[in-house]
Scaffold this active site. Sequence first.
Site, short mmCIF file in Angstrom:
data_model
loop_
_atom_site.label_atom_id
_atom_site.label_comp_id
_atom_site.label_asym_id
_atom_site.label_seq_id
_atom_site.Cartn_x
_atom_site.Cartn_y
_atom_site.Cartn_z
N HIS A 1 6.07 -0.17 1.72
CA HIS A 1 5.78 -0.17 3.16
C HIS A 1 7.07 -0.19 3.95
O HIS A 1 8.05 -0.82 3.56
CB HIS A 1 4.88 -1.34 3.56
CG HIS A 1 5.35 -2.68 3.08
ND1 HIS A 1 5.18 -3.10 1.78
CD2 HIS A 1 5.99 -3.70 3.71
CE1 HIS A 1 5.68 -4.31 1.64
NE2 HIS A 1 6.19 -4.69 2.80
N VAL B 1 4.53 -7.95 -0.69
CA VAL B 1 3.40 -7.08 -1.05
C VAL B 1 3.95 -5.90 -1.84
O VAL B 1 4.79 -5.14 -1.35
CB VAL B 1 2.65 -6.59 0.20
CG1 VAL B 1 1.51 -5.67 -0.19
CG2 VAL B 1 2.13 -7.77 1.01
P1 5GP Z 1 7.09 -7.65 2.73
O1 5GP Z 1 7.56 -9.07 2.79
O2 5GP Z 1 6.37 -7.36 1.43
O3 5GP Z 1 8.16 -6.65 3.04
O4 5GP Z 1 6.07 -7.48 3.92
C1 5GP Z 1 4.70 -7.68 3.79
C2 5GP Z 1 4.15 -7.82 5.19
O5 5GP Z 1 2.74 -7.69 5.12
C3 5GP Z 1 4.45 -9.18 5.83
O6 5GP Z 1 5.20 -8.97 7.02
C4 5GP Z 1 3.06 -9.76 6.10
O7 5GP Z 1 2.98 -10.47 7.32
C5 5GP Z 1 2.17 -8.54 6.07
N1 5GP Z 1 0.82 -8.78 5.62
C6 5GP Z 1 0.44 -9.47 4.50
N2 5GP Z 1 -0.88 -9.48 4.37
C7 5GP Z 1 -1.38 -8.78 5.44
C8 5GP Z 1 -2.70 -8.45 5.86
O8 5GP Z 1 -3.70 -8.78 5.23
N3 5GP Z 1 -2.81 -7.72 7.01
C9 5GP Z 1 -1.72 -7.32 7.71
N4 5GP Z 1 -1.95 -6.61 8.82
N5 5GP Z 1 -0.46 -7.61 7.34
C10 5GP Z 1 -0.29 -8.34 6.22
#
Ligand code: 5GP
Length: 115
Positions: A101, A97
């Site tokens: 974060h 995403v």
């Molecule tokens: P990244 O891989 O970008 O560091 O982490 C993105 C995180 O966002 C992942 O752990 C994934 O499970 C979480 N995530 C993606 N879409 C959603 C959503 O719609 N709601 C929530 N609560 N978490 C999400």
Amino acid sequence: MSETIFSKIIRKEIPADIVFESEDVIAFRDINPKAPVHILIIPKVEIPSVTKINSKEHSELLGKLFDAVNSIAHKLEVDSDGFRLVINSGDNGGQEVKHLHIHLLGGRKMNWPPG
Ligand code: 5GP
């Protein structure tokens, strides 16, 4: 810059289990948790990744993000046993995403090195 799913969570257009919210920061439970406690802490302003952070614009916001981390760790009772913070950046970092974060992971012993 294209918007992500997190913007919809910020605007409450899609549901999330929110554990902290202030004027500048919101935090909610990860939909696919990797630990008993798995919280995503995000700035409300859209910053695509850690590579777009600079001290001139973001010092105060970074302080607020870490204030939120500590407040959440205390509230969810992982502060005394410890927890892990992760910021994935780019493809090799495993960032899915494109909205900055911080993952807060706790409630179990973390492994090192990470996968
Ligand atoms: P990244 O891989 O970008 O560091 O982490 C993105 C995180 O966002 C992942 O752990 C994934 O499970 C979480 N995530 C993606 N879409 C959603 C959503 O719609 N709601 C929530 N609560 N978490 C999400």
